[in-house]
Design a protein around this motif. Sequence first.
Motif, PDB file in Angstrom:
ATOM      1  N   GLY A   1      31.025  42.021  52.063  1.00 31.11           N
ATOM      2  CA  GLY A   1      32.282  42.211  52.764  1.00 31.11           C
ATOM      3  C   GLY A   1      33.414  41.375  52.240  1.00 31.11           C
ATOM      4  O   GLY A   1      34.530  41.446  52.738  1.00 31.11           O
ATOM      5  N   LYS A   2      33.168  40.560  51.222  1.00 32.49           N
ATOM      6  CA  LYS A   2      34.221  39.734  50.649  1.00 32.49           C
ATOM      7  C   LYS A   2      34.946  40.488  49.559  1.00 32.49           C
ATOM      8  O   LYS A   2      34.359  41.275  48.837  1.00 32.49           O
ATOM      9  N   VAL A   3      36.237  40.222  49.455  1.00 33.36           N
ATOM     10  CA  VAL A   3      37.063  40.897  48.445  1.00 33.36           C
ATOM     11  C   VAL A   3      36.797  40.263  47.095  1.00 33.36           C
ATOM     12  O   VAL A   3      36.787  39.043  46.949  1.00 33.36           O
ATOM     13  N   ASN A   4      36.592  41.125  46.081  1.00 37.07           N
ATOM     14  CA  ASN A   4      36.314  40.649  44.728  1.00 37.07           C
ATOM     15  C   ASN A   4      37.580  40.763  43.900  1.00 37.07           C
ATOM     16  O   ASN A   4      38.098  41.853  43.659  1.00 37.07           O
ATOM     17  N   TYR A   5      38.109  39.593  43.473  1.00 35.01           N
ATOM     18  CA  TYR A   5      39.339  39.574  42.680  1.00 35.01           C
ATOM     19  C   TYR A   5      39.053  39.414  41.195  1.00 35.01           C
ATOM     20  O   TYR A   5      39.913  38.998  40.441  1.00 35.01           O
ATOM     21  N   SER A   6      37.841  39.729  40.764  1.00 32.76           N
ATOM     22  CA  SER A   6      37.503  39.503  39.355  1.00 32.76           C
ATOM     23  C   SER A   6      38.300  40.390  38.425  1.00 32.76           C
ATOM     24  O   SER A   6      38.445  40.098  37.249  1.00 32.76           O
ATOM     25  N   LEU A   7      38.837  41.512  38.948  1.00 31.67           N
ATOM     26  CA  LEU A   7      39.624  42.393  38.097  1.00 31.67           C
ATOM     27  C   LEU A   7      40.915  41.731  37.627  1.00 31.67           C
ATOM     28  O   LEU A   7      41.501  42.117  36.635  1.00 31.67           O
ATOM     29  N   TRP A   8      41.381  40.703  38.391  1.00 34.44           N
ATOM     30  CA  TRP A   8      42.618  40.049  38.037  1.00 34.44           C
ATOM     31  C   TRP A   8      42.370  38.810  37.205  1.00 34.44           C
ATOM     32  O   TRP A   8      43.189  37.895  37.175  1.00 34.44           O
ATOM     33  N   GLY A   9      41.208  38.747  36.558  1.00 30.75           N
ATOM     34  CA  GLY A   9      40.926  37.618  35.686  1.00 30.75           C
ATOM     35  C   GLY A   9      41.830  37.625  34.470  1.00 30.75           C
ATOM     36  O   GLY A   9      42.516  38.598  34.140  1.00 30.75           O
ATOM     37  N   LYS A  10      41.830  36.507  33.754  1.00 35.09           N
ATOM     38  CA  LYS A  10      42.748  36.338  32.625  1.00 35.09           C
ATOM     39  C   LYS A  10      42.543  37.377  31.538  1.00 35.09           C
ATOM     40  O   LYS A  10      43.519  37.937  31.030  1.00 35.09           O
ATOM     41  N   PRO A  11      41.300  37.706  31.116  1.00 36.43           N
ATOM     42  CA  PRO A  11      41.139  38.727  30.060  1.00 36.43           C
ATOM     43  C   PRO A  11      41.711  40.074  30.458  1.00 36.43           C
ATOM     44  O   PRO A  11      42.357  40.744  29.650  1.00 36.43           O
ATOM     45  N   ALA A  12      41.474  40.513  31.710  1.00 37.17           N
ATOM     46  CA  ALA A  12      41.967  41.815  32.136  1.00 37.17           C
ATOM     47  C   ALA A  12      43.490  41.842  32.173  1.00 37.17           C
ATOM     48  O   ALA A  12      44.131  42.814  31.767  1.00 37.17           O
ATOM     49  N   VAL A  13      44.110  40.735  32.639  1.00 36.92           N
ATOM     50  CA  VAL A  13      45.572  40.675  32.698  1.00 36.92           C
ATOM     51  C   VAL A  13      46.170  40.691  31.297  1.00 36.92           C
ATOM     52  O   VAL A  13      47.153  41.389  31.018  1.00 36.92           O
ATOM     53  N   LEU A  14      45.574  39.916  30.377  1.00 34.16           N
ATOM     54  CA  LEU A  14      46.087  39.890  29.014  1.00 34.16           C
ATOM     55  C   LEU A  14      45.945  41.242  28.340  1.00 34.16           C
ATOM     56  O   LEU A  14      46.848  41.698  27.624  1.00 34.16           O
ATOM     57  N   GLU A  15      44.814  41.902  28.560  1.00 35.57           N
ATOM     58  CA  GLU A  15      44.602  43.217  27.946  1.00 35.57           C
ATOM     59  C   GLU A  15      45.597  44.231  28.498  1.00 35.57           C
ATOM     60  O   GLU A  15      46.178  45.028  27.764  1.00 35.57           O
ATOM     61  N   THR A  16      45.834  44.186  29.821  1.00 32.58           N
ATOM     62  CA  THR A  16      46.796  45.105  30.417  1.00 32.58           C
ATOM     63  C   THR A  16      48.205  44.836  29.907  1.00 32.58           C
ATOM     64  O   THR A  16      48.963  45.757  29.588  1.00 32.58           O
ATOM     65  N   ALA A  17      48.580  43.528  29.808  1.00 29.78           N
ATOM     66  CA  ALA A  17      49.911  43.182  29.307  1.00 29.78           C
ATOM     67  C   ALA A  17      50.102  43.655  27.869  1.00 29.78           C
ATOM     68  O   ALA A  17      51.166  44.148  27.495  1.00 29.78           O
ATOM     69  N   ALA A  18      49.058  43.500  27.051  1.00 33.45           N
ATOM     70  CA  ALA A  18      49.161  43.953  25.662  1.00 33.45           C
ATOM     71  C   ALA A  18      49.346  45.459  25.582  1.00 33.45           C
ATOM     72  O   ALA A  18      50.165  45.957  24.798  1.00 33.45           O
ATOM     73  N   ASP A  19      48.603  46.214  26.407  1.00 30.71           N
ATOM     74  CA  ASP A  19      48.757  47.666  26.399  1.00 30.71           C
ATOM     75  C   ASP A  19      50.151  48.086  26.853  1.00 30.71           C
ATOM     76  O   ASP A  19      50.767  48.994  26.290  1.00 30.71           O
ATOM     77  N   VAL A  20      50.661  47.408  27.895  1.00 31.45           N
ATOM     78  CA  VAL A  20      51.993  47.754  28.387  1.00 31.45           C
ATOM     79  C   VAL A  20      53.060  47.456  27.335  1.00 31.45           C
ATOM     80  O   VAL A  20      53.989  48.236  27.110  1.00 31.45           O
TER      81      VAL A  20
END
Length: 436
Positions: free
Chosen positions: A5-24
Amino acid sequence: MDASGKVNYSLWGKPAVLETAADVMMCLVPIWVAITVGLIVGWSWKPRWVSFILLGIRSRPRLVWQAPPGLGARRFWLAMTAVSAYPMLKEVWTKFSEWMWPLVQPAEALPSSVQSVLSSQCAVTESHTKISITDEDLSSFMKQLDEADGGPAWQLLMERSATNLKYQAWRREPETGPTEYRSRTVLEDVSPALMRDFFWDDEFRVVWDDMLIYNKTWEECKDTGFMITQWVRKYPFFCKDREYILGRRIWESNNTYYCITQGVPYPAVPLRHTPRRVDVYFSSWRIRAVESAKGDGQLTACEVMLFHHEEMGIQRDLAKLGVRQGMWGCVKKIEPGIRIYQAERRQNKPLSPCAMMAHVMSKVPSALLNDHKVTTTSDGDSSVIGKEKHNLSHGYLRWMILGGAVALACGVERGAVGKFLVFGVVRRLGKLGRRL
């Protein structure tokens, strides 16, 4: 949200953010280049009304609201500017809408290769129109599994892993139709029958799939297990929600399940402005038991081979970017979802109507089994990945050897004998690098 029941914020980790920023940023480069070129060309060919706009901008803005009532010069200029700019802004918005949300062609205007996705056998009776998914659809799906459908080669997109979960994804661009995706998911300690019910159970899907906001079963065939289902899925705020009319059917052979889901025409559900209807849709799985990663030789893991494509009505590059960023996050929700489903089944909770329909299956025809190479392990897929990694590592090793040989030869400055020996070594290293 995980099983506790706990929210998982692992998607907002540094690798995912950097990869998304690079794609954008990569997507923004052509836009800024186009804006720069447009400004240069537009300034050199500017029309007369641009001079009037610049004249108004240079003047003091406070005169806009300090002008006295009546038909003042400033208000007249604002009115003329608004009238002149309205057609231009309307045309810009139309072009942007066509680029951002392209319209899907009607079924009769689609190419034959895309129409095959929508094709289904229709038999008109006195009461209603019956639509079915036939053995021909199963045969086409099995050819995709064998990579014998004549399409382009698959390109490895990503490899991810988590606790009791392994995931691999590929992508390819056909000549006609939307981008196609293939994925392989392996979960530990899950039976193929349970995974089959898990994917077919629309009532439980809302527990782990937060994009599904509405589902309804319109027709069921108790003999073949064929179903017609309506889905409405939630999309980001800048897009309309999407509606799907899906035909679904399952075939079984030796504890291996072929679950086919594709868009079908169904006049009983009229077309509406919102949510937007998705006609071109194909999402099918092969579910089977494979050897566990524990190395005990037992077939206690479950492999799901998924083939998916759909015409979402979104600009192609934006759709590819969204799928790439969201697919792993969606897959990670399957593992906690299947554990909750397992716990409910152990408590002998009654099955939902959709899960009960998953038990009504057809047998795979023997002719298709003879043509289709069925294996009980994942050696074929693993060998493909291993070959890609082998070629990649050998490519790096080849260039390292050749580069080191050139550096060694160029670094020797004195002595004819020394240079002769070094160039002999360089030649041997070069032959080794070419063999790799």
